[in-house]
Motif scaffolding. Structure first.
Motif, short mmCIF file in Angstrom:
data_model
loop_
_atom_site.label_atom_id
_atom_site.label_comp_id
_atom_site.label_asym_id
_atom_site.label_seq_id
_atom_site.Cartn_x
_atom_site.Cartn_y
_atom_site.Cartn_z
N GLU A 122 5.48 3.51 1.47
CA GLU A 122 5.01 2.19 1.04
C GLU A 122 5.09 1.23 2.22
O GLU A 122 6.15 1.11 2.86
CB GLU A 122 5.88 1.66 -0.11
CG GLU A 122 5.43 0.29 -0.59
CD GLU A 122 6.32 -0.32 -1.67
OE1 GLU A 122 7.23 0.37 -2.16
OE2 GLU A 122 6.12 -1.51 -1.98
N GLN A 156 0.85 -1.21 0.00
CA GLN A 156 0.00 0.00 0.00
C GLN A 156 0.88 1.26 0.00
O GLN A 156 1.90 1.30 0.69
CB GLN A 156 -0.89 -0.03 1.25
CG GLN A 156 -1.98 1.02 1.27
CD GLN A 156 -3.01 0.71 2.36
OE1 GLN A 156 -2.96 -0.36 3.00
NE2 GLN A 156 -3.93 1.62 2.59
N THR A 157 0.49 2.24 -0.79
CA THR A 157 1.32 3.45 -0.91
C THR A 157 0.51 4.72 -0.63
O THR A 157 -0.72 4.71 -0.69
CB THR A 157 1.91 3.58 -2.33
OG1 THR A 157 0.83 3.67 -3.26
CG2 THR A 157 2.80 2.39 -2.68
N THR A 204 10.20 5.01 3.39
CA THR A 204 9.99 6.45 3.32
C THR A 204 11.04 7.03 2.38
O THR A 204 12.22 7.10 2.69
CB THR A 204 10.14 7.08 4.72
OG1 THR A 204 11.45 6.79 5.24
CG2 THR A 204 9.10 6.55 5.69
N GLN A 231 7.19 9.64 -0.76
CA GLN A 231 6.54 8.38 -1.14
C GLN A 231 6.62 7.40 0.02
O GLN A 231 7.71 7.09 0.52
CB GLN A 231 7.24 7.77 -2.35
CG GLN A 231 7.17 8.62 -3.60
CD GLN A 231 7.80 7.94 -4.80
OE1 GLN A 231 8.67 7.08 -4.65
NE2 GLN A 231 7.38 8.33 -6.00
N SER A 237 1.37 9.25 -1.15
CA SER A 237 2.40 10.23 -1.46
C SER A 237 1.89 11.63 -1.19
O SER A 237 0.68 11.86 -1.06
CB SER A 237 2.85 10.10 -2.92
OG SER A 237 1.82 10.51 -3.77
#
Lengths: 158, 158
Positions: free
Chosen positions: A106, A17-18, A120, A104, A20
């Protein structure tokens, strides 16, 4: 103006899962980060001095980018209610006024007791990493909408 | 008002060398760190909300303590001219308004190519660690006195 942010519970987080967030680095960022941290090094504040430095112009404090990462974690993934356990930061490239940064995040791993390992990474407008690292975060127990207070506004004096 | 800070060259650094810096955490720290980072979580800004949180009252942003560490490195040990390569931060305890923090730096190891490993620990007024970690820093080539610009002053608007 207050806004609403959404926290994501541990159970609702998935590996991969991301999230930004982008930020345009400006003059005020350098000055306000100097003020709040107490770091008044001329490489951040004095154009003439910075021109003689290895970076040729003023650079943002490295930990300013750390602050943007912490904000993305706390506001987006997992969002409000997260508890910061640790953060590793590798400073890869300088950040300058006018740069556009993209934080970003994740999800790398879900661990026991609501702990989540998050990559990170922060890229500049050339797609090059300025910071790379990992956070360990305690995710919230439940997903919910949280009312976020208005951001305080400060003005430079004199 | 500009001040003078002293950078310590790689050759003049010794393993075991220490430096420290104290800071009294105040209301403005929380608000200004929210403004500069963009993290407007109510646990930092809203007293009523924070009273219902696990911390019972508002806490400082974890990365604010990170900012104090980065300032101590950049202003004291090794001081101006240092280049931040990496920082690991373990967040051990919450920091609240009224706390007095002491950033403690200690040179752990001198590595090749001017790199220095520094322990970065922050204690509160009870002598308890709120952050523990390590930095990797590129130390300056030579020791010198550097003129530090006045810290910018900001005032809260409205």
């Amino acid at each position: 103006m207050s806004t609403t942010a959404h926290s994501i519970a541990y159970d609702d987080l998935c590996v991969g899962q991301t999230a930004s967030q982008t930020h345009d680095v400006n003059e005020t960022d350098l000055q306000m980060f100097a003020a709040v941290s107490g770091d008044n090094n001329p490489v951040h504040l004095d154009e003439t001095f910075a021109a003689t430095s290895r970076f040729k112009e003023r650079i943002a404090h490295g930990m300013f980018t750390g602050a943007l990462i912490s904000a993305a974690i706390a506001c987006k993934l997992p969002g409000p209610g997260s508890v910061y356990l640790s953060q590793q930061l590798g400073f890869m490239r300088p950040v300058k006024v006018g740069d556009t940064l993209e934080v970003q995040l994740e999800v790398l791993e879900k661990l026991a007791k609501n702990q989540v390992r998050i990559r990170t990474r922060v890229l500049n407008q050339q797609g090059k990493a300025v910071v790379d690292g990992e956070a360990l975060v305690l995710a919230p127990d439940r997903s919910q909408a949280i009312t976020m207070p208005a951001l305080p506004k400060f003005i430079l004096q004199g």
